[in-house]
Design a protein around this motif. Sequence first.
Motif, short mmCIF file in Angstrom:
data_model
loop_
_atom_site.label_atom_id
_atom_site.label_comp_id
_atom_site.label_asym_id
_atom_site.label_seq_id
_atom_site.Cartn_x
_atom_site.Cartn_y
_atom_site.Cartn_z
N GLU A 1 29.26 46.14 59.97
CA GLU A 1 29.13 44.83 59.35
C GLU A 1 29.60 43.69 60.25
O GLU A 1 29.49 42.52 59.91
CB GLU A 1 29.91 44.79 58.03
CG GLU A 1 31.43 44.71 58.19
CD GLU A 1 32.10 46.06 58.26
OE1 GLU A 1 33.28 46.15 57.89
OE2 GLU A 1 31.44 47.03 58.70
N TYR A 2 30.12 44.03 61.43
CA TYR A 2 30.63 43.03 62.36
C TYR A 2 29.50 42.59 63.31
O TYR A 2 28.88 43.43 63.97
CB TYR A 2 31.80 43.58 63.16
CG TYR A 2 32.96 43.99 62.30
CD1 TYR A 2 33.91 43.06 61.89
CD2 TYR A 2 33.10 45.31 61.88
CE1 TYR A 2 34.97 43.44 61.08
CE2 TYR A 2 34.16 45.70 61.08
CZ TYR A 2 35.09 44.75 60.68
OH TYR A 2 36.14 45.13 59.87
N ILE A 53 33.26 37.25 66.70
CA ILE A 53 33.01 38.40 65.84
C ILE A 53 33.15 37.93 64.40
O ILE A 53 34.14 37.26 64.04
CB ILE A 53 33.96 39.57 66.17
CG1 ILE A 53 33.73 40.74 65.22
CG2 ILE A 53 35.41 39.14 66.20
CD1 ILE A 53 34.48 42.01 65.64
N SER A 84 32.52 38.84 60.10
CA SER A 84 32.25 39.76 59.00
C SER A 84 32.74 39.09 57.72
O SER A 84 33.54 38.15 57.77
CB SER A 84 32.95 41.11 59.20
OG SER A 84 34.31 41.04 58.82
N LEU A 133 36.54 39.40 57.61
CA LEU A 133 37.26 38.85 58.76
C LEU A 133 37.08 37.35 58.89
O LEU A 133 38.01 36.64 59.30
CB LEU A 133 36.76 39.54 60.04
CG LEU A 133 37.38 39.11 61.36
CD1 LEU A 133 38.86 39.45 61.42
CD2 LEU A 133 36.64 39.78 62.53
N ASP A 190 35.11 34.24 60.85
CA ASP A 190 34.56 34.03 62.18
C ASP A 190 35.71 33.86 63.17
O ASP A 190 36.44 32.87 63.13
CB ASP A 190 33.65 32.80 62.20
CG ASP A 190 32.87 32.68 63.50
OD1 ASP A 190 33.17 33.41 64.45
OD2 ASP A 190 31.94 31.84 63.55
N ASP A 195 39.61 45.49 60.18
CA ASP A 195 39.34 44.23 60.90
C ASP A 195 40.06 44.16 62.24
O ASP A 195 39.41 43.91 63.27
CB ASP A 195 39.71 43.03 60.03
CG ASP A 195 38.69 42.77 58.93
OD1 ASP A 195 37.59 43.35 58.97
OD2 ASP A 195 39.01 41.99 58.01
N ALA A 234 38.59 46.62 64.74
CA ALA A 234 37.27 46.19 65.19
C ALA A 234 37.38 45.10 66.26
O ALA A 234 36.65 45.13 67.26
CB ALA A 234 36.44 45.69 64.00
#
Length: 228
Positions: free
Chosen positions: A52-53, A80, A82, A85, A87, A209, A212
């Motif tokens: 999803e990232y 990155i 999501s 997360l 932006d 998060d 990632a």
Amino acid sequence: MRAIIIATLLALTGSAVQAQEPTTPFADRTERVFLEGRRGPSLFRPGFAVGEYTGSASSRERSVRAPTHRSQISSSDFNIVSPSLGDVQASCQGGEAHTRLLWIEFQREDLAYTCAFSGAAPADARLSLALSRGAGVMARLQQPQRAGEMVWGGRTFRFETRQVGALPWAGGRTLGYVVSENGVDLGGVALGGLRPTFYLPPAGSADRDPVAVILVALFHFRDPANAM
């Protein structure tokens, strides 16, 4: 009384599973996700997706070669995004230098790669990578040794080069990284195969998060060992 006994047994079972979980290989406790290419803002800033990232990145490198010295400095900027997360923007730079004296080469252990974060990242967010001697001779022969850490929202995650789902030898190139916290492996990325593979903590985990972000930053690090 029976309900209390059952509840107690369930609690004990849950505690046992939780206690055993860190000993389970992280590949069995994570979600395997392949890197996907996406269209980015420009030709020089391609997009990417890891589960999803999503985001985009641009990388640059500068090399200096002379009879007695060679160096390579790389930098990258990426974002990155999501739903969980937000932006996050990152600006990273670093490199490695080698000094040659006629027939012998001295390797200076001063590799440094750092990332500064902005946007939705916590105020204390920062990442640092440096050359490491590794756990032993075999580890150093297997691949270049790097290690570092990222601070994220009051937590400190560590990472190191390690074989992750790839061939045990990479011809001098980096095979992959594993991310851990307090000695427990949380995820990793395999760089030695035909297609980079990310191992992310399960969806909904508070680890997903930050892990990632670390793995995306390490993927975009243009390691001098992979270019020289």
